[in-house]
Design an enzyme around this catalytic site. Structure first.
Site, short mmCIF file in Angstrom:
data_model
loop_
_atom_site.label_atom_id
_atom_site.label_comp_id
_atom_site.label_asym_id
_atom_site.label_seq_id
_atom_site.Cartn_x
_atom_site.Cartn_y
_atom_site.Cartn_z
CG HIS A 51 -14.29 0.57 8.72
ND1 HIS A 51 -14.55 1.41 7.65
CD2 HIS A 51 -13.73 -0.54 8.19
CE1 HIS A 51 -14.17 0.81 6.53
NE2 HIS A 51 -13.66 -0.38 6.84
CD GLU A 52 -11.18 -2.52 10.38
OE1 GLU A 52 -11.42 -3.63 9.87
OE2 GLU A 52 -10.80 -1.54 9.72
N GLY B 73 -6.63 -0.59 9.75
CA GLY B 73 -7.39 -1.68 10.34
C GLY B 73 -7.65 -2.74 9.28
CD GLN C 209 -10.98 -5.29 5.43
OE1 GLN C 209 -10.65 -5.07 6.58
NE2 GLN C 209 -10.85 -4.38 4.48
CB CYS D 198 -13.15 -0.04 3.12
SG CYS D 198 -13.11 -1.79 3.52
CG LEU D 199 -7.06 -1.61 3.49
CD1 LEU D 199 -6.21 -2.56 4.32
CD2 LEU D 199 -6.19 -0.65 2.69
ZN LIG Z 1 -12.88 -1.95 5.74
#
Ligand SMILES: [Zn+2]
Length: 163
Positions: free
Chosen positions: A130-131, A46, A51, A88-89
């Site tokens: 999360h998103e 995601g 981000q 998380c990225l």
């Molecule tokens: Zn994230």
């Protein structure tokens, strides 16, 4: 299509409540294509607009058989509880156990601006939450108790200096 640079904690945009998406045009479709490409390139499931540095309520995901674009997302129903690892990225994929509801219903707009609802369970429900959190300026580490959060941030900063 292009891979965009992923913003990392503690960049300011990650803590801001996103602006609503109002234009459902070719530019939005192009942006979402870039977001998918960036997400796959980073091996994520995601990716939300903050981000890649954009203060927008928008995310893409491809998780557990659910692939979608969500503009102006809201989680309108949750049920149950699950406790598993989440990463998380934007936090270097450093994982932590986060307690979340087991089921979630997402309400959002697609590329044409049509509203839709989608139910998910387990991992995909976790991605919905999360998103959607990202669109509200919230990170998964905000769900952690203070000490665990501090430990995780320390670990993330350490990993960053290794790169
Ligand atoms: Zn994230």
């Amino acid at each position: 299509m292009a891979v965009r640079k992923i913003t990392e904690y503690p960049e300011e945009v990650l803590g801001k409540v996103g602006q609503p998406v109002t234009k459902f045009d070719a530019a939005l479709a192009g942006l979402c294509a870039d977001m998918f490409e960036t997400m796959y390139d980073a091996e994520g499931v995601g990716l939300a607009a903050p981000q890649i540095g954009l203060n927008l309520r928008l995310f893409v995901m491809d998780c557990d058989g659910i692939k979608l674009i969500a503009a102006n997302p809201e989680v309108i129903f949750t049920e149950g509880e699950q406790s598993s690892h989440e990463g998380c990225l934007s936090v270097g994929k450093v994982p932590a156990v986060v307690v979340r509801p087991m089921k979630a219903r997402l309400r959002a707009q697609d590329l044409k601006g049509e509203w839709f609802e989608r139910d998910a369970e387990g991992y995909a429900a976790r991605a919905f939450m999360h998103e959607t959190d990202h669109c509200n300026g919230k990170l998964f580490i905000d769900h952690l108790p203070k000490l665990r959060r501090e430990m995780l941030v320390k670990k993330f900063k350490k990993e960053k200096t290794w790169k």
